[in-house]
Design a protein around this motif. Structure first.
Motif, PDB file in Angstrom:
ATOM      1  N   GLN A  33      46.965  52.550  36.445  1.00 44.13           N
ATOM      2  CA  GLN A  33      46.365  51.676  37.446  1.00 44.13           C
ATOM      3  C   GLN A  33      46.867  50.246  37.260  1.00 44.13           C
ATOM      4  O   GLN A  33      46.966  49.749  36.133  1.00 44.13           O
ATOM      5  CB  GLN A  33      44.850  51.729  37.312  1.00 44.13           C
ATOM      6  CG  GLN A  33      44.109  51.164  38.463  1.00 44.13           C
ATOM      7  CD  GLN A  33      42.614  51.379  38.315  1.00 44.13           C
ATOM      8  OE1 GLN A  33      42.120  51.632  37.228  1.00 44.13           O
ATOM      9  NE2 GLN A  33      41.905  51.269  39.409  1.00 44.13           N
ATOM     10  N   LEU A  35      45.571  47.301  38.467  1.00 44.30           N
ATOM     11  CA  LEU A  35      44.536  46.279  38.366  1.00 44.30           C
ATOM     12  C   LEU A  35      44.998  44.950  38.962  1.00 44.30           C
ATOM     13  O   LEU A  35      44.814  43.883  38.393  1.00 44.30           O
ATOM     14  CB  LEU A  35      44.093  46.081  36.907  1.00 44.30           C
ATOM     15  CG  LEU A  35      43.448  47.293  36.250  1.00 44.30           C
ATOM     16  CD1 LEU A  35      43.173  47.013  34.776  1.00 44.30           C
ATOM     17  CD2 LEU A  35      42.187  47.693  36.971  1.00 44.30           C
ATOM     18  N   ALA A  36      45.618  45.033  40.102  1.00 35.27           N
ATOM     19  CA  ALA A  36      46.120  43.848  40.799  1.00 35.27           C
ATOM     20  C   ALA A  36      45.140  43.475  41.904  1.00 35.27           C
ATOM     21  O   ALA A  36      44.398  44.309  42.418  1.00 35.27           O
ATOM     22  CB  ALA A  36      47.488  44.127  41.383  1.00 35.27           C
ATOM     23  N   TYR A  37      45.143  42.209  42.253  1.00 35.46           N
ATOM     24  CA  TYR A  37      44.238  41.708  43.273  1.00 35.46           C
ATOM     25  C   TYR A  37      45.046  41.216  44.464  1.00 35.46           C
ATOM     26  O   TYR A  37      46.006  40.467  44.301  1.00 35.46           O
ATOM     27  CB  TYR A  37      43.399  40.554  42.714  1.00 35.46           C
ATOM     28  CG  TYR A  37      42.547  39.873  43.759  1.00 35.46           C
ATOM     29  CD1 TYR A  37      41.432  40.498  44.277  1.00 35.46           C
ATOM     30  CD2 TYR A  37      42.888  38.614  44.234  1.00 35.46           C
ATOM     31  CE1 TYR A  37      40.654  39.876  45.227  1.00 35.46           C
ATOM     32  CE2 TYR A  37      42.115  37.986  45.189  1.00 35.46           C
ATOM     33  CZ  TYR A  37      41.003  38.628  45.692  1.00 35.46           C
ATOM     34  OH  TYR A  37      40.237  38.015  46.641  1.00 35.46           O
TER      35      TYR A  37
END
Length: 98
Positions: A33, A35-37
């Motif tokens: 994953q 976990l980027a925004y």
């Protein structure tokens, strides 16, 4: 020159090509994953680009298929109306001679 080029071309068997594609897809699916925004501006921009691409594709399909079919249908309708008019003119000419 052409034969030298053809002799250097390597033909890959189809089963090897398919297995390499399957391996590539499995590696992509097995990635961890990120976990980027994505901020609201970037997300809406990406969504707008997607909608624009879908709209452009839909308009291309309409322009490529619908308008030629519409012109063809109108041409058939006009030719049938012209033949009906010429038949009516012939009938009126026949009744005028009597």
């Amino acid at each position: 020159m052409c034969r030298a080029w053809l002799s250097s071309v390597r033909i890959v068997p189809m089963n090897k090509l398919i297995s390499s594609n399957v391996l590539g897809m499995l590696l992509v699916l097995a990635a961890p994953q990120a976990l980027a925004y994505i901020g609201p501006g970037s997300g809406l921009g990406a969504f707008g680009i997607f909608l624009g691409a879908v709209g452009a594709l839909a308009l291309a399909v309409v322009g490529f298929f619908w308008y030629p079919l519409k012109r063809w249908y109108t041409g058939i309708r006009q030719s049938s109306e012209d033949s009906e008019l010429s038949a009516d003119e012939a009938d009126s000419a026949d009744t005028g001679k009597s």
